[in-house]
Each structure stands twice: as C-alpha cells, then as structure tokens.
Write a protein that holds these residues in place. Structure first.
Motif, PDB file in Angstrom:
ATOM      1  N   LYS A 438      26.395  21.762  42.919  1.00 18.46           N
ATOM      2  CA  LYS A 438      27.267  22.897  43.242  1.00 18.46           C
ATOM      3  C   LYS A 438      28.358  23.067  42.181  1.00 18.46           C
ATOM      4  O   LYS A 438      28.654  24.168  41.729  1.00 18.46           O
ATOM      5  CB  LYS A 438      27.914  22.692  44.615  1.00 18.46           C
ATOM      6  CG  LYS A 438      28.944  23.748  44.908  1.00 18.46           C
ATOM      7  CD  LYS A 438      28.952  24.166  46.339  1.00 18.46           C
ATOM      8  CE  LYS A 438      29.758  25.453  46.487  1.00 18.46           C
ATOM      9  NZ  LYS A 438      30.414  25.558  47.780  1.00 18.46           N
ATOM     10  N   GLU A 439      28.919  21.937  41.790  1.00 15.23           N
ATOM     11  CA  GLU A 439      29.995  21.989  40.813  1.00 15.23           C
ATOM     12  C   GLU A 439      29.486  22.450  39.455  1.00 15.23           C
ATOM     13  O   GLU A 439      30.102  23.262  38.783  1.00 15.23           O
ATOM     14  CB  GLU A 439      30.609  20.591  40.692  1.00 15.23           C
ATOM     15  CG  GLU A 439      31.933  20.565  39.977  1.00 15.23           C
ATOM     16  CD  GLU A 439      32.412  19.135  39.745  1.00 15.23           C
ATOM     17  OE1 GLU A 439      32.984  18.873  38.680  1.00 15.23           O
ATOM     18  OE2 GLU A 439      32.181  18.286  40.633  1.00 15.23           O
ATOM     19  N   PHE A 440      28.303  21.963  39.106  1.00 16.09           N
ATOM     20  CA  PHE A 440      27.764  22.261  37.779  1.00 16.09           C
ATOM     21  C   PHE A 440      27.199  23.668  37.677  1.00 16.09           C
ATOM     22  O   PHE A 440      27.354  24.344  36.675  1.00 16.09           O
ATOM     23  CB  PHE A 440      26.664  21.238  37.437  1.00 16.09           C
ATOM     24  CG  PHE A 440      26.189  21.304  36.021  1.00 16.09           C
ATOM     25  CD1 PHE A 440      26.906  20.651  35.016  1.00 16.09           C
ATOM     26  CD2 PHE A 440      25.047  22.023  35.678  1.00 16.09           C
ATOM     27  CE1 PHE A 440      26.476  20.716  33.701  1.00 16.09           C
ATOM     28  CE2 PHE A 440      24.629  22.089  34.352  1.00 16.09           C
ATOM     29  CZ  PHE A 440      25.339  21.432  33.359  1.00 16.09           C
ATOM     30  N   ALA A 441      26.536  24.111  38.745  1.00 14.52           N
ATOM     31  CA  ALA A 441      25.785  25.377  38.641  1.00 14.52           C
ATOM     32  C   ALA A 441      26.211  26.410  39.674  1.00 14.52           C
ATOM     33  O   ALA A 441      25.628  27.484  39.749  1.00 14.52           O
ATOM     34  CB  ALA A 441      24.289  25.103  38.767  1.00 14.52           C
ATOM     35  N   GLN A 442      27.220  26.116  40.471  1.00 23.35           N
ATOM     36  CA  GLN A 442      27.665  27.005  41.541  1.00 23.35           C
ATOM     37  C   GLN A 442      26.499  27.410  42.454  1.00 23.35           C
ATOM     38  O   GLN A 442      26.452  28.519  42.990  1.00 23.35           O
ATOM     39  CB  GLN A 442      28.354  28.267  41.008  1.00 23.35           C
ATOM     40  CG  GLN A 442      29.608  28.006  40.192  1.00 23.35           C
ATOM     41  CD  GLN A 442      29.272  27.603  38.750  1.00 23.35           C
ATOM     42  OE1 GLN A 442      28.505  28.277  38.087  1.00 23.35           O
ATOM     43  NE2 GLN A 442      29.828  26.489  38.303  1.00 23.35           N
ATOM     44  N   ALA A 443      25.546  26.505  42.570  1.00 16.14           N
ATOM     45  CA  ALA A 443      24.390  26.787  43.420  1.00 16.14           C
ATOM     46  C   ALA A 443      24.346  25.752  44.540  1.00 16.14           C
ATOM     47  O   ALA A 443      24.764  24.615  44.357  1.00 16.14           O
ATOM     48  CB  ALA A 443      23.103  26.717  42.612  1.00 16.14           C
TER      49      ALA A 443
END
Length: 474
Positions: A438-443
RNA sequence: UGAGGUGUAGCGCAGUUUGGUAGCGCGCUUGGUUAGGGACCAAGAGGUCGUGGGUUCAAGUCCCGUCACCUCAACCA
C-alpha cells in the motif's frame, strides 16, 4: 453556445473523477444533499435502484429469504457487544444524544450496518434447531460518517440491502456465504452486464467482526477497483455476543453460526463507471428505467405522433419500458439528451419511416443507425435489448481481462497499477507485506485469486501462501 | 488534522492587480419561424458579490476576523 456535454468532459481516462461527477449531475441521477456527503436521489436514479431491487428480490426469494425491517436507531450498548465490530465502526458512526427535548440516558447509534440489532432480535426469536436456518433480508438506509464522499460511490447515507442468516452448523453458514456471493456474481453479469472478480479478502480488508469476508470487485474504466458487494462469514462471533442459542436435536444448547451480505447504491456508481463513455451514461437494459425512447421527427406533421403512440403501446404490451419524447425540443437535442441518460435503444420515427413502414433504430452501445420493419418491432426490440446486454458484458469482460497483470516484485506491481491494471501477485500472509504494498504502490489487496499461481511474496520474497489481486480502489 | 484552492443570477464563470452605474455564456419566461445529430429571431425576468467588522466621499475590489465548500494526503460499502 454552451459547450456540449462531450466537450465539457475531459478525456474519460484522463480526468475520470470529473467525468463521473458530470455524468451523475447532468443526467439528473442525484442532487447533492443539504447535509455534506449526502445525496438526493432523483426519480431517474431511483428507478435504476428499484429495478435492481426487484431483480434481487427474485433471487433472494429463490434462496429462501424474506424481506423484513429493523429499526434505524441502535442502542450504543448493542454496538459494543462485539469488540472488533465496535472498534471497526466507531470512527464512522453518527450518534443521537438528544430526543424529546432531553438528553438520552443511553446514546443511540444511527445504524452503520444492522448485525447488532438484528442479532439482538435473532437471539430472542431462535430457540430450537427447528427455527434454523433463519434467513432475512432488509432494504434500508445506513449511515457512515465518511470524510470524503462522491455520489453513489461513497456517501454518508446510502441505501442498501443486507441479508442476515443463522445456521446450526459452520459448514452451512460458510456454504451460504459463498452461495450468496455467487448470487451477486450472477446478478452482476446478467443484470448489470458487469464482470467481477470474487474471492476472499485478507484480514486487513475484512469486515469488522467477521471470521471471513468475501468480496466482489469490479474494474472501472480507469482501472481502479470498486468493491461492489460483500458476503461475510461471521462464525459464532455475533451469536455469542447476542446470545443466539438454540437447543439442538441432542438436547444441548448451542450457539448458531451467522453470516451476512450486502450490496448498496454503489452498484449504480459501478454501472456508470463500467459502461459509461464520452457521451454519458450507458445503462444495461435489465435495469434501465427507460429501455427504448421513441423520438418523433417533424412531430407536427399529420400521423407522426400517432404512429409513435401506436409503437409505444405495442412495445409496452410486450413488457418493454418505453417512452415517447414528445417535448418540443429539436430532435438533435433529444438524441443527445437520451444518449447522455444511457437509454439502450432509440427509435426515430418520422414521415419517411412511416411511409416505408420502417423505424430508424440506434443502439447506445454503438453509433450506427439501422432501419427495421415497424411490423415486427416487439421482437426486434426484445432481441436487441438482449444483444446489447451481452455486448456490454463482453466488452467490459475483455477490458478487464486485458488489464490483469502479473507481478513478482513491488516495482512491477507499481508499474501495473500505474498503468490502470489489476495486478496479480503472491503474498506470504503477513500484514506487514500488505502494508508495504500500500505504501509503495498506493494499491490494496482486493480479493484472493481462485488459482494460486504465484510462488513468491511480492513484498518480502518469501514463499507465497496465496495469490492476491491488488488494485487502486475507490 | 497536514498542504493547496474557491465563494459574484438556477448552473458555469469574468470583473479584484490599479476602488468609481453588477457583467458574459447557458438555462428560465413570452411570442414567432423551425425540426433526420444539442435550431434561429425578438422581447423579458432574475444578484443585500458567503458572512461580520473596518478604511474611504465611494468597496465585488483594500485591511482584519469568521463560515462554508472543493482537491490532495489519512480513513471507508
């Protein structure tokens, strides 16, 4: 001249949020409500919802559900009985503290979901194994105090359906959880022409208080995911909290196993974003409030309006939702207006057609006009509606399948979601890895894939326990 | 709560730099001509410029306060 709807909206892929809002507002589906984050659903929007309701009611009845209604206000003490549940919902619950001009002894929550109040009643109603299974559904409004809102996709108050069941065994309850998920999937396909991914959610994404949550995720035009339905296996969490006990065949007192499932007016948002194009809404025929619009050409000329009325009657008798637009706007204006409103079929009827015994037919999922004989209008329209529904589904399905990418690393995953894809990737099972994604790819993880194909966790590289779909989500 | 932005007619906006009669487009009303992809002509209605205070002969415009909303971040059917 005012800019046309088409030129006012940005590139559908470029500025999707603005496009969406324009479609919702200009097609008069809703007005913004007087209270921030609420919407007033206008008749045209509500008619879609009514069609969704009636299609669902058929399916629920087939599965043993009866509709009922439970109160809007839930005593705070009910909410706090299930620890995880209250923790999950507390930040978004609206609370009534005063009534009748006095401060209430116990604050009342405006339902964010009804597990607690229905659980309370089920606890009183259920005594014997003969009372099980118990299946009920309610159509209601719920309120969740969201910080950011968008009509249909996330509003403080929304309409939904929530089904609640109790079973004597875990197996039955789990089976029901999956059965209702399958009902959702079939509904999405046949009524909304919307392909979905269904599967189990991770711990991080599951419903507060559930043992397991299954979700239905749909891909929007911009590649983002919309959770459009959920089905929860609640185990004995709620039956223990609300004392849902029964005397079994062997004379022993046992706790029931419960499950719940719901879809909301968000489905309307899903329709808009799945099928909509630069001309506005595209409504799947099964739920379209108007399936066929008849536009008279040169309507003041003798016989034109009469011919339109005659055709209208004929189609009505065949069970088609049809409307003659006899307003005195110009034909071109009407074409655009009804296209924007997503009506699946438009029939133009003018002196030329009438003389030739034909009608000019144009379908919303394409641009071309064809001429068909007036005599056989009912059958032509019926098969065309069916064809449009299937075509919409196939187009959306193709788009979704083309935009599922695989990733072995965080970099690949980021590239995938940046490109508007759902990304299939391995996951070790650790919450920390999900957070890292989530932090890396906002996914976020959407649902587990049906087939476990990945070997390594996309975040930590350890052995993958599951294969998940990741996506940016609404 | 962190950052940025916007409040002027039903809707979308200009006007604010440099204070001087409140503007435009769409929509709406009335009448007429039109009609196969958002028609045209004419006449009209509609605004205490978010709000409170201040400066000034004069404030949409300058100053101080305040409220609301929007976008992004954080949270979610």
């Amino acid at each position: 001249m005012e800019k046309s709807f088409v030129s006012q909206i940005a590139d559908i892929d470029g500025d999707f949020a603005q496009w969406y809002t324009d479609v919702v507002v200009k097609t008069k589906l809703v007005d913004y409500g007087p209270v921030k984050g609420t919407m007033v659903i206008r008749p045209y929007g509500y008619a879609i919802w009514e069609n969704i309701q009636s299609e669902f009611n058929k399916r629920f009845q087939e599965n043993g559900y009866e509709n009922a209604y439970f109160p809007l206000l839930i005593p705070m003490s009910f909410m706090t009985k299930e620890a995880e549940h209250v923790e999950g919902f507390a930040p978004e619950v609206a609370v009534v503290t005063h009534a009748g001009g006095e401060k209430l002894a116990e604050p009342l929550c405006i339902r964010p979901t009804s597990e607690t109040i229905i659980g309370t009643m089920y606890g009183k109603w259920i005594e014997s194994w003969r009372d099980l299974p118990l299946r009920m559904n309610q159509w209601a409004n719920v309120m969740r105090w969201e910080k950011t809102t968008r009509p249909f996709l996330r509003t403080s108050e929304f309409l939904w359906q929530e089904g609640h069941s109790v079973f004597a065994s875990a197996e039955e309850a789990e089976e029901e959880t999956l059965r209702m998920l399958a009902v959702y999937e079939e509904f999405a396909k046949t009524c909304l022409a919307m392909p979905v991914l269904t599967g189990k959610k991770t711990e991080k994404e599951k419903f507060a208080g559930a043992v397991a949550t299954y979700g239905m995720e749909a891909m929007m035009h911009d590649g983002k995911s919309l959770q459009s339905g959920t089905s929860h296996y609640l185990g004995q969490n709620f039956s223990k909290a609300f004392d849902i006990k029964f005397t079994d065949k062997d004379g022993a007192q046992k706790y029931g196993y419960t499950m719940s499932f719901g879809v909301s007016t968000r489905l309307i948002g899903a329709i808009i974003m799945t099928h909509g194009d630069n001309r506005g809404l595209v409504l799947p025929p099964v739920v379209a409030p108007v399936q066929v619009v008849i536009v008279p050409i040169a309507s003041k000329k003798a016989g034109v309006l009469e011919a339109c009325r005659e055709l209208e009657e004929k189609l009505k008798k065949a069970g088609v939702r049809v409307k003659v637009d006899d307003s005195d706007n110009s034909p071109g204006w009407k074409f655009n207006e009804w296209e924007m409103k997503g009506v699946p079929i438009r029939i133009e009827l003018g002196p030329r057609d009438i003389e030739a015994g034909k009608m000019t037919v144009s379908r919303r999922d394409g641009y071309e006009k064809t001429e068909l004989p007036l005599g056989d209008a009912e059958n032509a329209v019926a098969s065309l509606l069916q064809e449009i529904s299937e075509n919409l589904y196939e187009k959306a399905k193709k788009r979704m399948e083309e935009r599922i990418a695989d990733a072995d690393t965080l970099g690949e995953l980021l590239k995938g979601v940046d490109g508007g894809n759902f990304v299939r990737a391995g996951w070790c099972g650790e919450r920390a890895c999900e957070d890292k994604v989530k932090e890396f790819a906002q996914a976020t993880s959407r649902v587990a894939a049906k087939e476990h194909t990945a070997c390594k966790c996309v975040a930590c590289g350890k052995k993958a326990a599951t294969t998940l779909y990741f996506a940016r989500a609404y």
